[in-house]
Enzyme design. Structure first.
Site, PDB file in Angstrom:
ATOM      1  N   GLU A 282       0.822  -1.216   0.000  1.00  0.00           N
ATOM      2  CA  GLU A 282       0.000   0.000   0.000  1.00  0.00           C
ATOM      3  C   GLU A 282       0.851   1.259   0.000  1.00  0.00           C
ATOM      4  OE1 GLU A 282      -3.050   0.413   2.984  1.00  0.00           O
ATOM      5  OE2 GLU A 282      -4.446  -0.825   1.859  1.00  0.00           O
ATOM      6  N   HIS A 303       8.372 -26.259  -1.194  1.00  0.00           N
ATOM      7  CA  HIS A 303       7.760 -27.409  -1.848  1.00  0.00           C
ATOM      8  C   HIS A 303       6.572 -26.960  -2.696  1.00  0.00           C
ATOM      9  CE1 HIS A 303      10.211 -30.284   0.515  1.00  0.00           C
ATOM     10  NE2 HIS A 303      10.303 -29.200   1.278  1.00  0.00           N
ATOM     11  N   LYS A 417     -13.860  -0.140  -4.041  1.00  0.00           N
ATOM     12  CA  LYS A 417     -14.975   0.231  -3.161  1.00  0.00           C
ATOM     13  C   LYS A 417     -16.061   0.953  -3.964  1.00  0.00           C
ATOM     14  CE  LYS A 417     -12.164   0.863   0.977  1.00  0.00           C
ATOM     15  NZ  LYS A 417     -11.677   1.860   1.922  1.00  0.00           N
TER      16      LYS A 417
HETATM   17  O1  PA5 Z   1      -3.479   1.032   5.769  1.00  0.00           O
HETATM   18  C1  PA5 Z   1      -4.611   1.452   5.635  1.00  0.00           C
HETATM   19  O2  PA5 Z   1      -4.888   2.645   5.768  1.00  0.00           O
HETATM   20  C2  PA5 Z   1      -5.745   0.506   5.329  1.00  0.00           C
HETATM   21  O3  PA5 Z   1      -5.303  -0.795   5.137  1.00  0.00           O
HETATM   22  C3  PA5 Z   1      -6.763   0.501   6.452  1.00  0.00           C
HETATM   23  O4  PA5 Z   1      -6.138   0.110   7.636  1.00  0.00           O
HETATM   24  C4  PA5 Z   1      -7.936  -0.423   6.136  1.00  0.00           C
HETATM   25  O5  PA5 Z   1      -8.506  -0.065   4.922  1.00  0.00           O
HETATM   26  C5  PA5 Z   1      -8.965  -0.346   7.241  1.00  0.00           C
HETATM   27  O6  PA5 Z   1      -9.421   0.968   7.396  1.00  0.00           O
HETATM   28  P1  PA5 Z   1     -10.268   1.428   8.638  1.00  0.00           P
HETATM   29  O7  PA5 Z   1      -9.440   1.279   9.851  1.00  0.00           O
HETATM   30  O8  PA5 Z   1     -10.606   2.844   8.350  1.00  0.00           O
HETATM   31  O9  PA5 Z   1     -11.484   0.546   8.682  1.00  0.00           O
END
Ligand code: PA5
Length: 427
Positions: A282, A303, A417
């Site tokens: 990310e 494996h 989303k």
């Molecule tokens: O790193 C990030 O920002 C995302 O992976 C969030 O942690 C994830 O989308 C969950 O978001 P939230 O805590 O707002 O539900």
């Protein structure tokens, strides 16, 4: 302490040496807070600046859960899930619910949209004294919000509104979001995710610390390990391990090694690798750039993936993570008859056997054309977990800046989303 071995990558770099000067410059930008995404640098000094009063509340809530709960459901996804599970599996057990000697069984849910998963966890907790920790910074993420709706309804049916209130713990934003609104209206105890700490950098906030405390993990030791690593990882020197790791992987990326395989030493480290994949994927995968983070469990995945790593397309760089020592000692028994021919390893410690395997793997992969870096941490304990978290977070910020992206946003995550909500008919 985390030691880095670069021997296995140097032959592949030729003139492209790790640019530690650029990495130190990126670290300076991080520390000065004048790079992209600088609103989200709260994690950088967190091991020093964390809110002590909130920390004490987390410890108290953890004790309460351990004392009263038979089952503890942790609801969250992505950065609001992976760090807590990584800690639980490394420091307790991947088989925690069977192996524990005290405290509740712990279930993670809301990290996907599987009817079978959620129905099964509901079945498993039915009839048990249940506490729930819902974790969502935005408070609007569909997967945990759906799971929370289901578990909240179950708690209210089972214990009534008052009883549910005593058993629901919310970890969310200080002021914003649907979850914060619900928590305030219903009077649920809330724990704050600081504004300036993004999801994937939040494991050392209540996001990771509350489930850890509920599992009986000593979170002061986790923070102490992170603080010790912070001192090393913020040093503006070419010896800083986070600087070296970031510079080395970026040098390999420039040589076309676009996939980094994090090889790790066994089941208890699987979720640390999952957390690492999210952190790096990310943070760096944007603007058509980025090293793709993949993982390989040693020696199980040799494996399955081993053939590809040894012989497939040469776009891989490998980082072998191992511990100097396991938490427990296992010796191979000597058997007089030696029918299985294994007496050549009799009386040896499993760690010694693993060390030979890891070195064998490293040599094989290097000879197959895969540069291999080594990361050696101390034994898998609380301090080491805190240190690894901080080491990887600092290196990720540095590496992202070296690559020229904002390592603290995730604009790409919104695309699925939008489609999903449109298909579901959300107004
Ligand atoms: O790193 C990030 O920002 C995302 O992976 C969030 O942690 C994830 O989308 C969950 O978001 P939230 O805590 O707002 O539900």
């Amino acid at each position: 302490m985390i030691r880095i071995g670069l021997d296995g990558i140097l032959p592949f770099l030729e003139t492209e040496t790790p640019d530690t000067a650029a990495a130190v410059e990126a670290l300076r930008t991080l520390k000065a807070g004048n790079g992209a995404g600088s609103d989200f640098l709260g994690w950088l000094r967190l091991p020093e600046t964390y809110d002590r009063a909130e920390f004490a509340r987390i410890e108290a809530a953890g004790r309460r859960v351990r004392e009263h709960a038979q089952a503890f459901v942790v609801i969250g996804i992505g950065g609001s899930y992976l760090g807590a599970r990584a800690a639980l599996e490394l420091l307790c057990s991947p088989r925690h619910n069977e192996a524990k000697t005290a405290g509740p069984a712990i279930y993670f849910i809301g990290n996907g949209i599987s009817a079978d998963d959620i129905a099964e966890v509901l079945d498993l907790v039915r009839g048990k004294e249940l506490y729930v920790n819902v974790i969502s910074k935005s408070g609007t993420t569909l997967e945990p919000a759906l799971a929370f709706r289901i578990f909240r309804a179950y708690l209210e049916e089972t214990y009534g509104k008052e009883g549910a209130r005593a058993r629901i713990l919310c970890t969310t934003d200080r002021a914003r979001g649907v979850l914060k609104g619900i928590a305030d209206r219903e009077g649920y105890e809330t724990f704050v995710i600081p504004d300036d700490v993004g999801g994937r950098y939040s494991v050392l906030t209540p996001v990771g610390l509350l489930p850890m405390a509920a599992a009986g993990i000593d979170i002061s030791r986790v923070m102490a390990g992170a603080a010790a690593q912070m001192a090393e990882s913020l040093a503006e020197t070419a010896e800083n391990p986070s600087v070296i790791y970031a510079a080395a992987r970026q040098a390999l990326y420039r040589k076309g090694k676009k996939v980094e395989v994090l090889s790790y030493p066994g089941e208890n480290t699987r979720f640390l690798a999952e957390w690492w994949k999210q952190l790096y994927g990310e943070s760096e995968g944007k603007q058509g750039l980025g090293i793709f983070p993949a993982s390989c469990e040693l020696t199980a995945d040799l494996h399955s993936l081993g053939q590809y790593i040894q012989d497939g397309e040469r776009m891989l760089q490998e980082t072998i993570l191992r511990f100097a020592q396991s938490a427990r000692r296992v010796k191979v028994p000597r058997v007089e008859a030696d029918e299985d021919g294994l007496n050549y390893v009799a009386d040896r410690d499993y760690d010694e056997i693993f060390a030979c395997a890891a070195e064998g793997i490293r040599r094989a992969h290097i000879s197959g054309g895969v540069p291999c870096m080594e990361l050696v941490a101390d034994r898998p304990d609380e301090e080491t977990f805190g240190a690894l978290v901080y080491f990887f977070e600092a290196a990720c910020g540095i590496s992202g800046y070296m690559q020229g992206v904002n390592p603290f946003d995730q604009p790409g995550v919104e695309e699925y989303k939008k489609n999903m909500f449109a298909l579901l008919g959300r107004k």
